[in-house]
Scaffold this active site. Structure first.
Site, PDB file in Angstrom:
ATOM      1  N   ASP A 187       0.857  -1.183   0.000  1.00 17.73           N
ATOM      2  CA  ASP A 187       0.000   0.000   0.000  1.00 17.73           C
ATOM      3  C   ASP A 187       0.891   1.229   0.000  1.00 17.73           C
ATOM      4  O   ASP A 187       2.016   1.194   0.523  1.00 17.73           O
ATOM      5  CB  ASP A 187      -0.870   0.051   1.259  1.00 17.73           C
ATOM      6  CG  ASP A 187      -2.054  -0.897   1.189  1.00 17.73           C
ATOM      7  OD1 ASP A 187      -2.751  -0.983   2.222  1.00 17.73           O
ATOM      8  OD2 ASP A 187      -2.269  -1.539   0.159  1.00 17.73           O
ATOM      9  N   ASN A 195      -4.985  13.178  -1.910  1.00 17.81           N
ATOM     10  CA  ASN A 195      -6.371  13.320  -2.373  1.00 17.81           C
ATOM     11  C   ASN A 195      -7.096  14.425  -1.611  1.00 17.81           C
ATOM     12  O   ASN A 195      -7.809  15.245  -2.195  1.00 17.81           O
ATOM     13  CB  ASN A 195      -7.126  11.998  -2.189  1.00 17.81           C
ATOM     14  CG  ASN A 195      -6.880  11.035  -3.328  1.00 17.81           C
ATOM     15  OD1 ASN A 195      -6.606  11.440  -4.444  1.00 17.81           O
ATOM     16  ND2 ASN A 195      -6.958   9.749  -3.045  1.00 17.81           N
ATOM     17  N   HIS A 200      -8.707  14.605  -6.186  1.00 16.21           N
ATOM     18  CA  HIS A 200      -8.580  13.278  -6.796  1.00 16.21           C
ATOM     19  C   HIS A 200      -7.853  13.312  -8.136  1.00 16.21           C
ATOM     20  O   HIS A 200      -7.247  12.311  -8.533  1.00 16.21           O
ATOM     21  CB  HIS A 200      -9.960  12.632  -6.957  1.00 16.21           C
ATOM     22  CG  HIS A 200     -10.512  12.110  -5.679  1.00 16.21           C
ATOM     23  ND1 HIS A 200     -10.834  10.797  -5.479  1.00 16.21           N
ATOM     24  CD2 HIS A 200     -10.783  12.734  -4.498  1.00 16.21           C
ATOM     25  CE1 HIS A 200     -11.289  10.623  -4.250  1.00 16.21           C
ATOM     26  NE2 HIS A 200     -11.270  11.794  -3.641  1.00 16.21           N
ATOM     27  N   ASP A 204      -4.945  10.760  -9.029  1.00 13.37           N
ATOM     28  CA  ASP A 204      -4.890   9.974 -10.270  1.00 13.37           C
ATOM     29  C   ASP A 204      -3.546  10.152 -10.972  1.00 13.37           C
ATOM     30  O   ASP A 204      -2.938   9.190 -11.443  1.00 13.37           O
ATOM     31  CB  ASP A 204      -6.019  10.392 -11.212  1.00 13.37           C
ATOM     32  CG  ASP A 204      -7.380   9.910 -10.743  1.00 13.37           C
ATOM     33  OD1 ASP A 204      -7.427   9.081  -9.820  1.00 13.37           O
ATOM     34  OD2 ASP A 204      -8.387  10.379 -11.296  1.00 13.37           O
ATOM     35  N   ASP A 230      -4.928   2.278  -3.773  1.00 15.82           N
ATOM     36  CA  ASP A 230      -3.477   2.513  -3.739  1.00 15.82           C
ATOM     37  C   ASP A 230      -2.727   1.215  -3.438  1.00 15.82           C
ATOM     38  O   ASP A 230      -1.622   1.241  -2.900  1.00 15.82           O
ATOM     39  CB  ASP A 230      -3.131   3.587  -2.696  1.00 15.82           C
ATOM     40  CG  ASP A 230      -3.537   3.182  -1.279  1.00 15.82           C
ATOM     41  OD1 ASP A 230      -4.380   2.273  -1.136  1.00 15.82           O
ATOM     42  OD2 ASP A 230      -3.023   3.779  -0.312  1.00 15.82           O
TER      43      ASP A 230
END
Length: 343
Positions: A187, A195, A200, A204, A230
């Protein structure tokens, strides 16, 4: 001679003319059907020369029907293999159901076709009919759908489904050949603040950039996948434990050292990596992912930005925590792919 014993000459002639007219009408119907069909149709005689080329065949080959008549099939309908070598569809050894057609102008299209003999009532061969259709667009669409089904649309990396399939094959090779492989499950650390702070769109873009970064850290045959959110995984095939540890640390350092810039602000992230080697095929792909994810959880619980290897945990004096809530969370993550929403 009794004229009643023989039909009048004009009656026999009339009957023959009616039969001939019926045959001509059937021929016109058959010719119209062949020319209206959506597939390319080419009819050849016993000498392999073209006697009919319907409009679709004319369009695909680039030849008009008048130009093609009496020409050998190979002059007009030029099938080639993937190396550009000519193929004879009339050869008994020919297997060309999916092949390429080189048009008169040199362009190549992918076609699907077949050859069938034309026989009379006595089963005598009179010629052959060659049919084919352009499947270039259909093949392209199939390839795109297949790619979409097995790849993450955001990063272009293989998705969970593709990775699990690759992992199952690796398990099988370990079981059958004793091959040694390694699984890394990780992770991203401090991804949520990106974020929350930058939005977002920034998250991305970070994932896209990290996908390129990670790919550059691996061998060509190593499997890298985005499992969702993630979460990422790497399968290192034919890798000793030392190699796996080296790659895990290399990935951790690369992610930790990567400065992500967004609208004048620089973000730093990290990775908590779970490492697991396998060489006997005793564990299923699901069990391997479960244990590797458990090591990832331990890495996070011990301060993040580190690698936790299952082999070292098993040999160490410190037991692996078995928190019921943690394992339930992990189990759900492994069994059900996460939605693309960021975490």
């Amino acid at each position: 001679m009794d004229e009643s014993q023989h039909p009048p000459q004009d009656a026999a002639t009339a009957r023959l003319e009616r039969e001939l007219a019926t045959c001509r009408q059937q021929c016109r119907f058959a010719d119209a059907a062949v020319r209206a069909i959506s597939d390319a149709v080419v009819i050849i005689d016993l000498q392999g020369k073209i006697t009919l080329l319907n409009p679709v065949a004319a369009h695909l080959t680039g030849w008009t029907e008048p130009e093609s008549l009496e020409r050998p099939l190979g002059d007009v309908v030029r099938f080639v293999d993937e190396h550009g070598n000519g193929m004879d569809p009339l050869s008994p050894e020919s297997d060309w159901h999916f092949t390429m057609l080189r048009r008169r102008d040199g362009h190549v299209v992918l076609v699907d076709g077949n050859v069938s003999p034309i026989v009379d009532d006595l089963r005598r061969v009179l010629g052959s009919v060659v049919t084919f259709r352009n499947v270039t667009a259909a093949k392209r669409l199939t390839d795109e759908l297949t790619h979409q089904a097995h790849h993450d649309p955001l990063t272009g990396l293989p998705n969970r489904r593709a990775f699990e399939s690759r992992l199952r094959r690796a398990v099988q090779s370990a079981k059958e050949n004793g091959s040694r492989h390694a699984l890394l499950y990780f992770d991203l650390d401090h991804f949520k603040p990106v974020n929350d702070t930058a939005g977002h769109a920034a998250g991305d873009e970070l994932l896209r950039q990290l996908a390129k970064l990670l790919r550059s850290q691996l061998r060509e045959n190593d499997a890298l996948a985005r499992l969702g959110g993630d979460e990422f995984a790497i399968l290192l095939e034919d890798a000793a434990p030392e190699q796996a540890s080296y790659v895990a640390e290399k990935v951790r350092r690369a992610i930790g050292a990567y400065p992500f810039e967004w609208q004048g602000e620089v973000f730093r992230i990290g990775a908590s990596i779970g490492q697991l080697e396998f060489a006997d095929g005793k564990l299923s792909a699901y069990e391997l992912l479960y244990r590797a994810d458990e090591m990832c959880y331990l890495a996070k619980s011990r301060g993040r930005d580190r690698v936790v290897a299952f082999s070292r945990e098993r040999k160490g004096a410190q037991p692996v925590p078995k928190s019921v809530s943690a394992l339930r969370s992990n189990r759900q993550r492994i069994r059900r792919p996460r939605s693309p929403a960021h975490t």
